[in-house]
Design a protein around this motif. Sequence first.
Motif, PDB file in Angstrom:
ATOM      1  N   THR A  16       6.183   4.527 -56.800  1.00 33.50           N
ATOM      2  CA  THR A  16       4.825   3.973 -56.879  1.00 33.50           C
ATOM      3  C   THR A  16       4.832   2.469 -56.619  1.00 33.50           C
ATOM      4  O   THR A  16       5.688   1.749 -57.142  1.00 33.50           O
TER       5      THR A  16
ATOM      6  N   LYS B 148       2.678  11.137 -60.426  1.00 30.10           N
ATOM      7  CA  LYS B 148       4.155  11.134 -60.338  1.00 30.10           C
ATOM      8  C   LYS B 148       4.752  12.059 -61.405  1.00 30.10           C
ATOM      9  O   LYS B 148       5.590  12.924 -61.098  1.00 30.10           O
TER      10      LYS B 148
ATOM     11  N   THR C 203      10.309  13.388 -55.599  1.00 36.31           N
ATOM     12  CA  THR C 203      10.163  12.229 -56.477  1.00 36.31           C
ATOM     13  C   THR C 203       9.092  11.308 -55.886  1.00 36.31           C
ATOM     14  O   THR C 203       8.879  11.307 -54.671  1.00 36.31           O
ATOM     15  N   VAL C 204       8.421  10.593 -56.760  1.00 28.96           N
ATOM     16  CA  VAL C 204       7.312   9.734 -56.337  1.00 28.96           C
ATOM     17  C   VAL C 204       7.642   8.286 -56.664  1.00 28.96           C
ATOM     18  O   VAL C 204       7.883   7.950 -57.827  1.00 28.96           O
TER      19      VAL C 204
ATOM     20  N   GLU D 234       6.831  15.416 -60.289  1.00 27.99           N
ATOM     21  CA  GLU D 234       8.279  15.449 -60.547  1.00 27.99           C
ATOM     22  C   GLU D 234       8.623  16.563 -61.530  1.00 27.99           C
ATOM     23  O   GLU D 234       9.631  17.256 -61.371  1.00 27.99           O
TER      24      GLU D 234
END
Length: 346
Positions: free
Chosen positions: A77, A62, A74-75, A66
């Motif tokens: 989780t 991530k 965007t990640v 990003e």
Amino acid sequence: MKRLLTVLLAAFMVLSLAACSDNGDSKGSAAEGKNTGEKKTIRGGIGLNDSHPQYLGLLKFKEIVEEKTNGDITVETYHSGQLGDDRTMTEALQLGSQEVTIPSTAPLANFVPEFSVFDFPFLFPSEEVADKVLDGEVGQKFLDKLDSQNLVGLAYWENGFRDVTNSKHAIATAADFKGLKLRTMENDLHLEAFRALGANPTPMAFTELFTAMQQKTVDGQENPLATIYLQKYYEVQSHVSNTHHIYSPFVFLMSKSFFDGLTEEQQKIVKDAAIEAGVYQRQLNREANEKYLTDLQEAGITYTEVTPEAREEMVKLVQPAIEKYTEKIGKETVQEVFDAIEAASK
Ligand code: TK8
């Protein structure tokens, strides 16, 4: 006045059409590597909890993605099976309702059967040899097979060498498996191998495992030490043996429809990030597996060392299962993996 308005309108139409040809067709311009400026979100889900090296690796992924996409991607989780188990999350990637998951190769063999070769008992002699083979040509060849399943394999991460735990008695030899109700991953080869060792195996999703041990639906299970400790299996198990019977790789998967919708630059960023975070994850995992044996014993689990002779006996007992799956997968494919392991072991 009317004519002027018509001309202005026409001019406006032409201009917006030109603009459209630049941004609208994301695929075209994506392939050309142009940044569409379109914000994208990756939903990354795993089965293990938020203290496991697999989740810490996902957080690293991530961070890199990003940063390198300046927030264009965007990640999000998700851990502890919040989005499902290895099999259902992989299906979600195929449907495009999730973007990333990192299953073990065992359940992944239900999608691409050849992956079962990586779950042959006693296949990899060490983590280092596994790295060389998986990160090499042979490993890439297997990742390429995922394309036909609408999946993109970006990298191999590490689950690790699996050890058996149970709530009944110490397992020092194959004879000690007799009649033990053991949970296995959802993989037919695993079932065959544990039957050959004399156990009574049952396939089950990881998300159901803790409860099944708590309610004694099963007597035991097998996983690397980091998972056994971090998932608190010492609360429901009393024995662990270093059978090291299978080295389990993880495969970092992305949904193909999502991957194809990225720009070339973004595709490179997510691929490199999966590899870089994977190196980090493996390192954490190895430190964790070393550290947690002591912690498990302090938490009250009895540790049994399996002798080389006892392990050799287990190796012999699972040969018929390996031969059967060599036929199923194809001798050539299996031989290629054996050759790569031999070369990497030199
Ligand atoms: C977590 C699983 C787990 C695996 C298993 O989602 O199922 O026992 O070892 O790590 O992938």
